[in-house]
Scaffold this active site. Structure first.
Site, PDB file in Angstrom:
ATOM      1  N   HIS A 166      -9.798   1.486   4.624  1.00  0.00           N
ATOM      2  CA  HIS A 166      -7.491   1.639   5.360  1.00  0.00           C
ATOM      3  C   HIS A 166      -8.690   3.122   7.330  1.00  0.00           C
ATOM      4  CE1 HIS A 166      -4.075   2.862   6.481  1.00  0.00           C
ATOM      5  NE2 HIS A 166      -3.146   1.663   5.848  1.00  0.00           N
ATOM      6  N   GLU A 193      -6.440   4.691   7.724  1.00  0.00           N
ATOM      7  CA  GLU A 193      -6.172   6.395   7.399  1.00  0.00           C
ATOM      8  C   GLU A 193      -7.495   6.906   6.205  1.00  0.00           C
ATOM      9  OE1 GLU A 193      -2.520   5.991   5.625  1.00  0.00           O
ATOM     10  OE2 GLU A 193      -1.452   5.107   7.528  1.00  0.00           O
ATOM     11  N   ASN A 200       1.055  -1.158  -0.063  1.00  0.00           N
ATOM     12  CA  ASN A 200       0.250   0.323  -0.073  1.00  0.00           C
ATOM     13  C   ASN A 200       0.842   1.155  -0.009  1.00  0.00           C
ATOM     14  OD1 ASN A 200      -1.787   2.136   0.748  1.00  0.00           O
ATOM     15  ND2 ASN A 200      -2.699   1.872   2.936  1.00  0.00           N
ATOM     16  N   LYS A 222      -0.248   4.206  -0.549  1.00  0.00           N
ATOM     17  CA  LYS A 222      -0.786   5.334   0.392  1.00  0.00           C
ATOM     18  C   LYS A 222      -0.240   6.839  -0.992  1.00  0.00           C
ATOM     19  CE  LYS A 222       0.277   3.275   4.842  1.00  0.00           C
ATOM     20  NZ  LYS A 222      -0.022   3.870   5.943  1.00  0.00           N
ATOM     21  N   GLU A 278      -5.325  -4.546  10.844  1.00  0.00           N
ATOM     22  CA  GLU A 278      -4.538  -4.021  11.019  1.00  0.00           C
ATOM     23  C   GLU A 278      -4.873  -3.256  12.363  1.00  0.00           C
ATOM     24  OE1 GLU A 278      -2.038  -2.863   6.661  1.00  0.00           O
ATOM     25  OE2 GLU A 278      -4.035  -1.066   7.124  1.00  0.00           O
ATOM     26  N   SER A 318       3.324  -2.619  10.441  1.00  0.00           N
ATOM     27  CA  SER A 318       4.831  -2.572  10.589  1.00  0.00           C
ATOM     28  C   SER A 318       5.565  -3.683  10.183  1.00  0.00           C
ATOM     29  CB  SER A 318       5.676  -1.739  11.450  1.00  0.00           C
ATOM     30  OG  SER A 318       4.807  -0.276  12.122  1.00  0.00           O
ATOM     31  N   GLY A 345       5.202   1.786   4.713  1.00  0.00           N
ATOM     32  CA  GLY A 345       6.234   1.924   4.375  1.00  0.00           C
ATOM     33  C   GLY A 345       7.258   1.231   3.437  1.00  0.00           C
ATOM     34  N   GLY A 393       2.475   2.511  10.632  1.00  0.00           N
ATOM     35  CA  GLY A 393       3.639   3.184  10.533  1.00  0.00           C
ATOM     36  C   GLY A 393       4.073   4.435  11.411  1.00  0.00           C
TER      37      GLY A 393
HETATM   38  P1  PGA Z   1       2.880   0.528   7.144  1.00  0.00           P
HETATM   39  O1  PGA Z   1       1.636   0.796   7.104  1.00  0.00           O
HETATM   40  O2  PGA Z   1       3.326  -1.078   7.177  1.00  0.00           O
HETATM   41  O3  PGA Z   1       3.538   1.368   7.142  1.00  0.00           O
HETATM   42  O4  PGA Z   1       2.664   0.118   9.747  1.00  0.00           O
HETATM   43  C1  PGA Z   1       0.362  -0.592   6.835  1.00  0.00           C
HETATM   44  C2  PGA Z   1      -0.988   0.423   6.513  1.00  0.00           C
HETATM   45  O5  PGA Z   1      -0.968   0.490   6.676  1.00  0.00           O
HETATM   46  O6  PGA Z   1      -1.011  -0.454   5.449  1.00  0.00           O
END
Ligand code: PGA
Length: 257
Positions: A97, A99, A11, A13, A169, A214, A236, A175
């Site tokens: 998601h 976010e 992803n 983003k 998640e 993460s 990330g 993140g």
């Molecule tokens: P992250 O994000 O691997 O950077 O923690 C995961 C996600 O938001 O799907």
């Protein structure tokens, strides 16, 4: 990992211009060329969808959008619909998601409709669920997951539920570099699978449940080896073809073991 085909989705983003996306995919394709036993997807900004669909055609990498509106068309400035995505040959879409829920007011009610509309348009949905740190500390993780999964699957037939992927998640792990422990990830993913089973017993052995939050080349092997975890939604660490490729490699090794 289970007998279900592992699924590693990156992803991005709000990252990568079209030029940067092209550079990424040129680096990734040779790396995942022989990853036969694993499904691989990149979830890219709307502006890079067409370029990535064209550049991945004939490869094993699928291209997903990161959100969509539930209506087919209408006065929804700035939004994109399922028919618009499927016209581009996009394979699927990330829905709910954290976010999107947190910053853009995405509701469970809208998501129930989005999941249905995506499937009707031939798009594979990845429905995201997960608890905040406060909810975990209060002991409310299962209550939150039950609510999100039940609402998200509410309008689907049992056959449609077999086609869905759910990504667990934990919001506190996204993140932050603070990954769930293997026990936390396994418990929550198994709980999500039990919720799927309550709703559609025939779907539980088929629908995939991913872990996200993460995930990195350093922790992927341990997370992907958990009995109920069918893959990962990677943020990330999916921005670099080398680190994303290593996570795909970890899934290939586990699938072969
Ligand atoms: P992250 O994000 O691997 O950077 O923690 C995961 C996600 O938001 O799907």
């Amino acid at each position: 990992m289970s007998s279900r085909t592992p699924f590693i989705a990156g992803n991005w983003k709000m990252h990568k211009t079209v030029a940067e996306a092209e550079q990424f995919i040129a680096g990734l394709l040779p790396r995942v060329y022989s990853a036969d036993a694993v499904d691989v997807a990149i979830c890219v900004p709307f502006t890079a969808l067409q370029a990535m669909v064209d550049s991945t055609r004939g490869s094993r990498v699928e291209v997903f959008a990161q959100t969509m509106h539930e209506a087919a068309k209408g006065a929804f400035t700035g939004e994109v619909s399922a028919p618009m995505l499927s016209e581009l040959d996009v394979h699927g879409v990330v829905l709910g998601h954290s976010e999107r829920r947190q910053y853009f007011g995405e509701t469970d009610k809208a998501l129930a409709q989005k999941v249905l509309v995506a499937l009707d348009a031939g798009l594979k949905p990845i429905l995201c669920v997960g608890e905040t740190e406060d909810e975990r500390e209060r002991g409310d993780t299962e209550r939150k997951l039950r609510h999100q999964v039940q609402e998200g699957l509410e309008r689907l037939s049992p056959e449609q539920i077999t086609e869905i992927t759910i990504a667990y998640e934990p919001i506190w792990a996204i993140g932050t570099g603070k990954v769930a422990t293997p026990e936390q990830a396994q418990d929550a993913v198994a709980f999500v699978r039990a919720l799927i089973k309550d709703k559609a017993p025939e779907a539980a052995p088929v629908a995939r449940v991913l872990y996200g939050g993460s995930v990195s080349p350093d922790n992927a092997a341990e997370l992907l080896a958990l009995p109920d975890v069918d893959g990962a939604l990677v943020g990330g660490a999916s921005l670099d073809p080398e680190s994303f490729g290593k996570i795909v490699d970890a899934a290939v090794h586990i699938a072969a073991s």
